[in-house]
Write a protein that holds these residues in place. Structure first.
Motif, short mmCIF file in Angstrom:
data_model
loop_
_atom_site.label_atom_id
_atom_site.label_comp_id
_atom_site.label_asym_id
_atom_site.label_seq_id
_atom_site.Cartn_x
_atom_site.Cartn_y
_atom_site.Cartn_z
N GLU A 1 -1.96 1.56 -2.37
CA GLU A 1 -3.18 1.96 -1.63
C GLU A 1 -4.31 2.04 -2.83
O GLU A 1 -5.42 1.71 -2.85
N GLN A 2 -3.80 2.92 -3.85
CA GLN A 2 -5.12 3.11 -5.00
C GLN A 2 -5.25 1.87 -5.98
O GLN A 2 -6.44 1.59 -6.15
N LEU A 3 -3.95 1.25 -6.00
CA LEU A 3 -4.46 -0.14 -6.88
C LEU A 3 -5.13 -1.10 -6.17
O LEU A 3 -5.87 -1.76 -6.81
N PRO B 1 0.80 -1.23 -0.23
CA PRO B 1 0.10 -0.02 -0.14
C PRO B 1 0.81 1.20 0.01
O PRO B 1 0.26 2.29 -0.48
N ASP B 2 1.89 1.38 0.61
CA ASP B 2 2.82 2.47 0.73
C ASP B 2 3.89 2.57 -0.53
O ASP B 2 4.41 3.55 -0.59
N ALA B 3 3.84 1.72 -1.35
CA ALA B 3 4.99 1.59 -2.36
C ALA B 3 4.09 2.23 -3.65
O ALA B 3 3.11 2.43 -3.75
N LYS B 4 4.98 2.83 -4.78
CA LYS B 4 4.32 3.32 -5.98
C LYS B 4 4.80 2.37 -6.98
O LYS B 4 5.68 1.66 -6.96
N TYR B 5 3.66 2.58 -7.85
CA TYR B 5 3.96 1.51 -8.98
C TYR B 5 3.50 1.92 -10.29
O TYR B 5 2.65 2.97 -10.28
N ILE B 6 4.30 1.70 -11.41
CA ILE B 6 3.88 1.97 -12.77
C ILE B 6 3.05 1.09 -13.45
O ILE B 6 3.73 -0.21 -13.51
#
Length: 300
Positions: free
Chosen positions: A188-190, A136-141
């Motif tokens: 979290e968005q995903l 949830p705290d990581a960023k993904y492309i």
């Protein structure tokens, strides 16, 4: 008796600026700049990427860098390897599900076809996916590309209502990646929302300047969805390692690229299933509907 041509009159600097040659030259430069600016910076980069570059050298998604240098040869190989790699323990936890799978299954049973046009046509059904197992705290492309299924060209046999191999595939076209415009996502968005690729457009224009995915007509293709973990210490994707991204393939999304639908059952199913075609359900008017939908560039 010899005749010599009279010297060409010299224009003043002001007159020269308004000469026909100067005006035409200025117009060409302006048109060229307009064409070049129609591609977003990341799409320019992907288009100019060489085969040896790969994902590991993709520039930053936040500061997209300078694309003014000379372009290397256009790459026709997929920019993300087609051979699955062994993911890290963290990335192995991520799973991806295809939304509207039942609809895709209906098309797959008939042999899905997707229209490609010079100006670009959206896909229907649309690739929509959801993710689980992300941090949830990581960023993904999140990215998507479309790769050939095989090295064959096909034709539709109307008397058999089936696709047959027609020969060897046409020369490969420039490979392109479609980076979802909302990237980077937080984990979290995903976990809360679906990722939809409804803006992806397919074209058969090899000179396309709008970042659409370029395909050969009468060839079979497989869409792929990729998720990349964005590093915390940098906005760049430099030195990306294979275990830092995962690729998901859904075989029910395989399709044949066409410039006109070959199977009438596919045409009917698209009209019956597409919410944008509510007013065009009468199967006796399929030809009229096709023309109308194409005129308004409705994905179907």
């Amino acid at each position: 008796m010899e005749y010599t041509s009279s010297p060409k009159p010299q224009l003043s600097s002001r007159a020269n600026a308004f000469s026909i040659a100067a005006i035409m030259s200025s117009g060409k430069t302006k048109d060229k700049e307009t064409d070049e600016n129609t591609i977003k910076p990341l799409e320019q980069f992907v288009e100019k990427s060489s085969c040896n570059q790969g994902l590991g050298e993709l520039s930053s998604l936040d500061g997209l860098g300078d694309f003014s240098g000379s372009a290397p040869p256009v790459c026709t190989e997929p920019l993300i390897p087609t051979t699955p790699s062994v993911p890290s323990e963290e990335m192995a936890k991520i799973s991806c599900s295809l939304e509207t799978k039942e609809l895709w299954d209906k098309f797959h049973d008939l042999g899905t076809e997707m229209i490609i046009t010079k100006s670009g046509r959206r896909m229907f059904p649309t690739i929509r996916v959801s993710f689980s197992g992300v941090d949830p705290d990581a960023k993904y492309i999140v990215l998507m590309d479309i790769v050939p299924v095989d090295n064959k060209r096909y034709r539709y046999a109307y008397h058999r209502s089936s696709w047959l191999v027609a020969g060897k595939a046409d020369p490969p076209l420039p490979a392109r990646l479609y980076v979802h415009p909302d990237s980077p996502f937080t984990g979290e968005q995903l976990l809360k929302q679906m990722v939809s690729f409804e803006k992806v457009k397919l074209t058969n224009n090899e000179l396309d300047q709008h970042g659409h995915i370029i395909l050969n007509s009468m060839h079979k293709y497989q869409p792929r969805v990729h998720i990349i973990k964005k590093k915390d210490h940098t906005a760049s994707l430099l030195n990306l390692k294979s275990e830092e991204f995962r690729t998901f393939v859904f075989t029910e999304t395989v399709f044949t690229a066409v410039t006109a639908y070959q199977n009438q059952l596919i045409t009917k199913l698209k009209i019956d299933s597409n919410p944008f075609a509510k007013g065009f359900r009468d199967s006796s008017r399929l030809t009229d509907m096709e023309r109308l939908l194409q005129r308004h560039d409705i994905s179907w």
